[in-house]
Write a protein that holds these residues in place. Structure first.
Motif, mmCIF file in Angstrom:
data_model
loop_
_atom_site.group_PDB
_atom_site.id
_atom_site.type_symbol
_atom_site.label_atom_id
_atom_site.label_comp_id
_atom_site.label_asym_id
_atom_site.label_seq_id
_atom_site.Cartn_x
_atom_site.Cartn_y
_atom_site.Cartn_z
ATOM 1 N N SER A 7 5.554 -6.012 -1.486
ATOM 2 C CA SER A 7 4.969 -6.640 -3.030
ATOM 3 C C SER A 7 4.669 -6.453 -3.885
ATOM 4 C CB SER A 7 3.666 -4.969 -2.338
ATOM 5 O OG SER A 7 2.632 -5.407 -3.707
ATOM 6 N N GLU A 39 -2.181 6.390 -2.984
ATOM 7 C CA GLU A 39 -3.561 5.859 -3.506
ATOM 8 C C GLU A 39 -3.558 7.212 -4.588
ATOM 9 O OE1 GLU A 39 -6.591 6.724 -0.648
ATOM 10 O OE2 GLU A 39 -6.343 4.250 0.822
ATOM 11 N N LEU A 41 -1.236 6.043 3.479
ATOM 12 C CA LEU A 41 -1.481 4.986 2.539
ATOM 13 C C LEU A 41 -2.208 6.359 1.868
ATOM 14 C CD1 LEU A 41 -3.175 3.196 5.326
ATOM 15 C CD2 LEU A 41 -1.649 1.792 3.188
ATOM 16 N N HIS A 42 -2.273 7.198 1.686
ATOM 17 C CA HIS A 42 -3.233 8.049 1.130
ATOM 18 C C HIS A 42 -2.073 8.455 -0.258
ATOM 19 C CE1 HIS A 42 -6.323 9.465 4.252
ATOM 20 N NE2 HIS A 42 -7.001 8.165 3.386
ATOM 21 N N ARG A 101 0.627 -1.357 5.604
ATOM 22 C CA ARG A 101 -0.036 -1.098 6.519
ATOM 23 C C ARG A 101 1.366 -1.782 7.585
ATOM 24 N NH1 ARG A 101 -4.129 1.081 8.684
ATOM 25 N NH2 ARG A 101 -5.178 1.667 6.241
ATOM 26 N N CYS A 114 8.492 2.390 2.812
ATOM 27 C CA CYS A 114 8.132 2.219 1.867
ATOM 28 C C CYS A 114 8.874 1.723 0.725
ATOM 29 C CB CYS A 114 8.134 3.699 1.365
ATOM 30 S SG CYS A 114 6.285 4.645 2.180
ATOM 31 N N ALA A 170 -1.617 -1.655 -0.414
ATOM 32 C CA ALA A 170 -1.499 -1.296 0.820
ATOM 33 C C ALA A 170 -1.948 -1.989 2.027
ATOM 34 C CB ALA A 170 -2.937 -0.134 0.793
ATOM 35 N N VAL A 172 0.737 0.340 -8.624
ATOM 36 C CA VAL A 172 1.001 0.178 -7.184
ATOM 37 C C VAL A 172 -0.511 -0.977 -7.229
ATOM 38 C CG1 VAL A 172 -1.121 1.099 -5.767
ATOM 39 C CG2 VAL A 172 0.433 2.982 -6.759
ATOM 40 N N ASN A 173 -1.152 -0.758 -8.139
ATOM 41 C CA ASN A 173 -2.331 -2.151 -7.795
ATOM 42 C C ASN A 173 -1.557 -3.449 -9.240
ATOM 43 O OD1 ASN A 173 -4.220 -0.942 -5.966
ATOM 44 N ND2 ASN A 173 -4.356 0.369 -7.919
#
Length: 211
Positions: free
Chosen positions: A180, A100, A96-97, A194, A173, A190, A108-109
């Motif tokens: 996603s 980020e 997760l880090h 998770r 991943c 994220a 990612v977003n």
């Protein structure tokens, strides 16, 4: 600090490498994979075409380097987690880090209009990119296996477990990223990461029907 100091030079190299990789992804989404040239990418970053070629053999390698760098960072982060933290909790936090660190990276977003997510899907469908990502995965898994082995005190050359963990983390991943991206609307990465790692850590129990 002097510009000639090795630490600063290496940091600048990493920053340039990342900027070129992200520019390749962004421009390919905006213009289409075939329409983007190395010259376009170099100009977007403010470097010469020769500089691009010093870092990458082509656009596919530039795209894959984003993935490779992130997976390397996950291995590094795993080595910094508390020694008494359970392995899969440490891996989840490191993953997760690690993702980020791509703050501002729209891989990612995903934007809400889905155009970016669809563009990434088009890039990843390119045969050259698929091949480059597979090569990056192989390198990343070796590094991650070494980090896992160091954490649990085993030999990655003799023990299959670190290699298996690294392969499973890489696959989780990849699956979470694709889930996603392809969800409608796109799901926060994220949350997908998770969920994927939690299910792996639990041994992939079969979910209750209808749940």
């Amino acid at each position: 600090m002097n510009d000639d100091e090795p630490g600063l030079r290496e940091r600048k190299k990493r920053e340039t490498r990342l900027a070129l990789s992200l520019a390749t992804i962004r421009l390919s989404i905006e213009k289409g994979w075939d329409a983007v040239t190395v010259e376009d990418i170099a100009a977007a970053v403010g470097v010469s075409d020769r500089t691009f070629r010093n870092y990458f053999g082509g656009k596919a390698e530039a795209v894959a380097s984003r993935h490779l760098d992130r997976m390397y960072e996950i291995g590094r982060l795993l080595s910094t987690r508390p020694a008494d933290e359970p392995l899969w909790a440490a891996i989840t936090t490191a993953v997760l880090h690690g993702f980020e660190l791509g703050e501002g990276d729209s891989q990612v977003n995903w934007p809400g209009d889905t155009r970016w997510a669809e563009g990434v899907g088009e890039i990843l469908s390119q045969p050259a990119v698929r091949g480059a990502v597979l090569e990056a995965d192989a390198l990343a898994q070796r590094e991650l296996a070494a980090a896992v082995a160091a954490r649990i005190g085993t030999d990655p050359e003799r023990d299959i477990y670190p290699k298996l963990v690294a392969a499973v983390v890489g696959s989780a991943c990849a699956v979470a990223t694709e889930h996603s991206r392809s969800a409608h609307p796109p799901e926060p990465l994220a949350a997908a990461l998770r969920a994927a790692l939690n299910q792996v850590a639990a041994g992939l129990p079969v979910p209750n029907a209808g749940s």
